[in-house]
Motif scaffolding. Structure first.
Motif, PDB file in Angstrom:
ATOM      1  N   ALA A 106       0.818  -1.211   0.000  1.00  0.00           N
ATOM      2  CA  ALA A 106       0.000   0.000   0.000  1.00  0.00           C
ATOM      3  C   ALA A 106       0.855   1.267   0.000  1.00  0.00           C
ATOM      4  CB  ALA A 106      -0.921   0.000   1.212  1.00  0.00           C
ATOM      5  N   GLY A 107       2.073   1.178   0.534  1.00  0.00           N
ATOM      6  CA  GLY A 107       2.970   2.324   0.510  1.00  0.00           C
ATOM      7  C   GLY A 107       3.330   2.727  -0.903  1.00  0.00           C
ATOM      8  N   VAL A 108       3.445   1.742  -1.803  1.00  0.00           N
ATOM      9  CA  VAL A 108       3.738   2.043  -3.206  1.00  0.00           C
ATOM     10  C   VAL A 108       2.589   2.817  -3.821  1.00  0.00           C
ATOM     11  CG1 VAL A 108       4.194   1.038  -5.479  1.00  0.00           C
ATOM     12  CG2 VAL A 108       5.248   0.035  -3.442  1.00  0.00           C
ATOM     13  N   GLU A 109       1.365   2.376  -3.546  1.00  0.00           N
ATOM     14  CA  GLU A 109       0.215   3.093  -4.097  1.00  0.00           C
ATOM     15  C   GLU A 109       0.136   4.509  -3.546  1.00  0.00           C
ATOM     16  OE1 GLU A 109      -4.581   2.660  -4.803  1.00  0.00           O
ATOM     17  OE2 GLU A 109      -3.510   1.064  -3.755  1.00  0.00           O
ATOM     18  N   LEU A 110       0.470   4.664  -2.275  1.00  0.00           N
ATOM     19  CA  LEU A 110       0.447   5.993  -1.667  1.00  0.00           C
ATOM     20  C   LEU A 110       1.437   6.925  -2.383  1.00  0.00           C
ATOM     21  CD1 LEU A 110      -1.159   6.979   0.887  1.00  0.00           C
ATOM     22  CD2 LEU A 110       1.013   6.828   2.102  1.00  0.00           C
ATOM     23  N   THR A 111       2.652   6.445  -2.617  1.00  0.00           N
ATOM     24  CA  THR A 111       3.671   7.308  -3.219  1.00  0.00           C
ATOM     25  C   THR A 111       3.393   7.573  -4.694  1.00  0.00           C
ATOM     26  OG1 THR A 111       5.132   5.431  -3.663  1.00  0.00           O
ATOM     27  CG2 THR A 111       5.443   6.604  -1.590  1.00  0.00           C
ATOM     28  N   THR A 112       2.859   6.585  -5.417  1.00  0.00           N
ATOM     29  CA  THR A 112       2.575   6.816  -6.831  1.00  0.00           C
ATOM     30  C   THR A 112       1.384   7.739  -7.030  1.00  0.00           C
ATOM     31  OG1 THR A 112       1.321   4.734  -6.913  1.00  0.00           O
ATOM     32  CG2 THR A 112       3.616   4.681  -7.666  1.00  0.00           C
ATOM     33  N   SER A 113       0.672   8.054  -5.963  1.00  0.00           N
ATOM     34  CA  SER A 113      -0.383   9.062  -6.038  1.00  0.00           C
ATOM     35  C   SER A 113       0.182  10.477  -5.977  1.00  0.00           C
ATOM     36  CB  SER A 113      -1.390   8.861  -4.899  1.00  0.00           C
ATOM     37  OG  SER A 113      -2.033   7.611  -4.997  1.00  0.00           O
ATOM     38  N   CYS A 114       1.460  10.602  -5.599  1.00  0.00           N
ATOM     39  CA  CYS A 114       2.107  11.908  -5.492  1.00  0.00           C
ATOM     40  C   CYS A 114       2.619  12.368  -6.857  1.00  0.00           C
ATOM     41  CB  CYS A 114       3.269  11.851  -4.502  1.00  0.00           C
ATOM     42  SG  CYS A 114       2.786  11.346  -2.822  1.00  0.00           S
ATOM     43  N   ASP A 115       2.840  13.676  -6.996  1.00  0.00           N
ATOM     44  CA  ASP A 115       3.321  14.225  -8.261  1.00  0.00           C
ATOM     45  C   ASP A 115       4.769  13.859  -8.538  1.00  0.00           C
ATOM     46  OD1 ASP A 115       0.999  16.031  -9.135  1.00  0.00           O
ATOM     47  OD2 ASP A 115       1.334  16.703  -7.083  1.00  0.00           O
ATOM     48  N   ALA A 116       5.581  13.792  -7.494  1.00  0.00           N
ATOM     49  CA  ALA A 116       6.987  13.447  -7.635  1.00  0.00           C
ATOM     50  C   ALA A 116       7.382  12.518  -6.500  1.00  0.00           C
ATOM     51  CB  ALA A 116       7.865  14.699  -7.626  1.00  0.00           C
ATOM     52  N   ARG A 117       8.376  11.671  -6.799  1.00  0.00           N
ATOM     53  CA  ARG A 117       8.826  10.695  -5.813  1.00  0.00           C
ATOM     54  C   ARG A 117      10.351  10.661  -5.828  1.00  0.00           C
ATOM     55  NH1 ARG A 117       4.645   9.426  -8.690  1.00  0.00           N
ATOM     56  NH2 ARG A 117       5.813   8.404 -10.367  1.00  0.00           N
ATOM     57  N   PHE A 118      10.967  11.162  -4.750  1.00  0.00           N
ATOM     58  CA  PHE A 118      12.421  11.133  -4.612  1.00  0.00           C
ATOM     59  C   PHE A 118      12.809   9.852  -3.882  1.00  0.00           C
ATOM     60  CE2 PHE A 118      11.820  15.565  -5.504  1.00  0.00           C
ATOM     61  CZ  PHE A 118      12.992  15.975  -6.128  1.00  0.00           C
ATOM     62  N   ALA A 119      13.702   9.074  -4.480  1.00  0.00           N
ATOM     63  CA  ALA A 119      14.133   7.817  -3.886  1.00  0.00           C
ATOM     64  C   ALA A 119      15.576   7.931  -3.416  1.00  0.00           C
ATOM     65  CB  ALA A 119      14.007   6.682  -4.900  1.00  0.00           C
ATOM     66  N   THR A 175      10.471   9.342  -9.553  1.00  0.00           N
ATOM     67  CA  THR A 175      10.771  10.360 -10.567  1.00  0.00           C
ATOM     68  C   THR A 175      12.186  10.890 -10.439  1.00  0.00           C
ATOM     69  OG1 THR A 175       9.834  12.091  -9.131  1.00  0.00           O
ATOM     70  CG2 THR A 175       8.361  11.088 -10.760  1.00  0.00           C
ATOM     71  N   HIS A 176      12.784  10.789  -9.241  1.00  0.00           N
ATOM     72  CA  HIS A 176      14.135  11.289  -8.999  1.00  0.00           C
ATOM     73  C   HIS A 176      14.883  10.317  -8.092  1.00  0.00           C
ATOM     74  CE1 HIS A 176      11.597  14.827  -9.777  1.00  0.00           C
ATOM     75  NE2 HIS A 176      12.677  15.458 -10.195  1.00  0.00           N
ATOM     76  N   ARG A 177      16.160  10.149  -8.359  1.00  0.00           N
ATOM     77  CA  ARG A 177      17.032   9.357  -7.495  1.00  0.00           C
ATOM     78  C   ARG A 177      18.044  10.297  -6.849  1.00  0.00           C
ATOM     79  NH1 ARG A 177      21.541   4.980  -9.548  1.00  0.00           N
ATOM     80  NH2 ARG A 177      22.270   4.302  -7.481  1.00  0.00           N
ATOM     81  N   THR A 178      18.265  10.133  -5.558  1.00  0.00           N
ATOM     82  CA  THR A 178      19.205  10.990  -4.847  1.00  0.00           C
ATOM     83  C   THR A 178      20.269  10.145  -4.160  1.00  0.00           C
ATOM     84  OG1 THR A 178      18.033  10.983  -2.725  1.00  0.00           O
ATOM     85  CG2 THR A 178      17.304  12.584  -4.375  1.00  0.00           C
ATOM     86  N   ASP A 179      21.483  10.681  -4.082  1.00  0.00           N
ATOM     87  CA  ASP A 179      22.553   9.998  -3.364  1.00  0.00           C
ATOM     88  C   ASP A 179      22.510  10.299  -1.868  1.00  0.00           C
ATOM     89  OD1 ASP A 179      23.600   8.812  -5.650  1.00  0.00           O
ATOM     90  OD2 ASP A 179      24.800  10.586  -6.134  1.00  0.00           O
ATOM     91  N   GLY A 180      21.850  11.413  -1.515  1.00  0.00           N
ATOM     92  CA  GLY A 180      21.761  11.803  -0.113  1.00  0.00           C
ATOM     93  C   GLY A 180      20.354  11.656   0.409  1.00  0.00           C
ATOM     94  N   ASP A 181      19.981  12.561   1.295  1.00  0.00           N
ATOM     95  CA  ASP A 181      18.676  12.519   1.946  1.00  0.00           C
ATOM     96  C   ASP A 181      17.593  12.969   0.963  1.00  0.00           C
ATOM     97  OD1 ASP A 181      16.465  12.695   3.533  1.00  0.00           O
ATOM     98  OD2 ASP A 181      17.343  14.040   5.032  1.00  0.00           O
ATOM     99  N   PRO A 182      16.657  12.099   0.578  1.00  0.00           N
ATOM    100  CA  PRO A 182      15.615  12.508  -0.373  1.00  0.00           C
ATOM    101  C   PRO A 182      14.702  13.592   0.189  1.00  0.00           C
ATOM    102  CG  PRO A 182      15.131  10.337   0.524  1.00  0.00           C
ATOM    103  CD  PRO A 182      16.515  10.685   0.971  1.00  0.00           C
ATOM    104  N   ARG A 183      14.604  13.681   1.512  1.00  0.00           N
ATOM    105  CA  ARG A 183      13.752  14.700   2.118  1.00  0.00           C
ATOM    106  C   ARG A 183      14.241  16.100   1.760  1.00  0.00           C
ATOM    107  NH1 ARG A 183      14.392  17.630   6.785  1.00  0.00           N
ATOM    108  NH2 ARG A 183      12.459  18.467   7.725  1.00  0.00           N
ATOM    109  N   GLU A 184      15.557  16.322   1.809  1.00  0.00           N
ATOM    110  CA  GLU A 184      16.093  17.642   1.486  1.00  0.00           C
ATOM    111  C   GLU A 184      15.775  18.026   0.052  1.00  0.00           C
ATOM    112  OE1 GLU A 184      20.235  17.722   2.324  1.00  0.00           O
ATOM    113  OE2 GLU A 184      20.008  17.273   4.472  1.00  0.00           O
ATOM    114  N   HIS A 185      15.934  17.085  -0.864  1.00  0.00           N
ATOM    115  CA  HIS A 185      15.637  17.363  -2.275  1.00  0.00           C
ATOM    116  C   HIS A 185      14.140  17.616  -2.479  1.00  0.00           C
ATOM    117  CE1 HIS A 185      19.657  16.336  -3.878  1.00  0.00           C
ATOM    118  NE2 HIS A 185      19.699  15.476  -2.862  1.00  0.00           N
TER     119      HIS A 185
END
Length: 250
Positions: A106-119, A175-185
């Motif tokens: 269900a977490g996947v469905e929650l995140t894919t409902s968002c406009d952008a997803r930083f991983a 939608t985006h991959r980050t090397d650091g903290d995805p929250r900051e991005h």
């Protein structure tokens, strides 16, 4: 505001909503799903973007098994998840997920409902529904099918594959991959979007949602476009852009 399964933190005109059930690996209980629905449908005045994050090393372990019975009574859980995801998709401002660690079911469905997803670098996505003898909610599959490539939906739901961060970006789960903290991005993007003309941003997101659902009325959207062309916000934005480029208008 903290103290419950969903914490709220305001950063000027950006609201951060935090899944805060670390002891349960941020499993999505029915209570948490209802709180998410309420939060997204009752945004504080002045909020122009929302960031969805989590505490601990797991973004979300998916559905809370304490709320599941393994019978058709679990349709009630489906309704709560559907309501939360619909609230995210219908939110009047952009919603950005910062996914750090495993994101399951269900977490996947929650995140894919968002406009952008930083991983983040430790992030992975998986939906093991078929391994639990489950046909995933057809309404949810329709949404995923409208959001993701068909091959990704097959790998996700039929093969129950695990997508690491790099594969998630290639396949559209992130939608985006980050090397650091995805929250900051995610917060950086949210603050940028918060400065964009609100009506134009909201209309563009609404049009995309309508297209996802197979609905398109050209006359209606051309009317909206014409109205925005004549709006003070567009006039000011064009004037500012012209000044930056050294262009003067009579």
């Amino acid at each position: 505001m903290t103290g419950g399964p969903l914490a709220h933190h305001a950063h000027d005109d950006v609201l951060e909503l935090v899944l805060d059930r670390t002891s349960r690996r941020n499993a999505l209980s029915r209570d948490l799903l209802r709180e998410l629905r309420h939060a997204f449908t009752n945004l504080p005045e002045g909020i122009r973007a929302v960031v969805l994050t989590s505490t601990g090393p797991v973004f979300s372990a998916g559905a809370d098994f304490a709320d599941l019975t393994g019978t058709s009574a679990d349709l009630a859980y489906d309704r709560d998840l559907d309501n939360a995801c619909t609230a995210i998709r219908d939110c009047p401002v952009p919603v950005i997920a910062a996914v750090d660690g495993p994101c399951v079911g269900a977490g996947v469905e929650l995140t894919t409902s968002c406009d952008a997803r930083f991983a983040g670098p430790n992030t992975w996505f998986r939906v093991p529904a078929v391994e639990l003898g489950l046909l995933y909610n057809p309404t949810s599959i329709r949404r995923l099918h409208a959001t993701l490539p068909r091959s990704t939906v097959t790998r996700l739901l039929v093969f129950a594959e695990r997508f690491d961060a790099a594969d998630a970006v290639r396949s559209g789960l992130a939608t985006h991959r980050t090397d650091g903290d995805p929250r900051e991005h995610a917060l950086t993007l949210a603050h940028t979007l918060a400065q964009a003309p609100h009506e134009a941003l909201a209309a563009t997101r609404a049009l995309l949602r309508h297209l996802d659902n197979g609905h398109f009325d050209d006359a209606e959207w051309q009317t909206t476009r014409t109205r925005l062309l004549d709006s003070p916000a567009r006039h000011d934005a064009v004037a500012a852009a012209s000044a930056r480029h050294g262009v003067t208008h009579p």
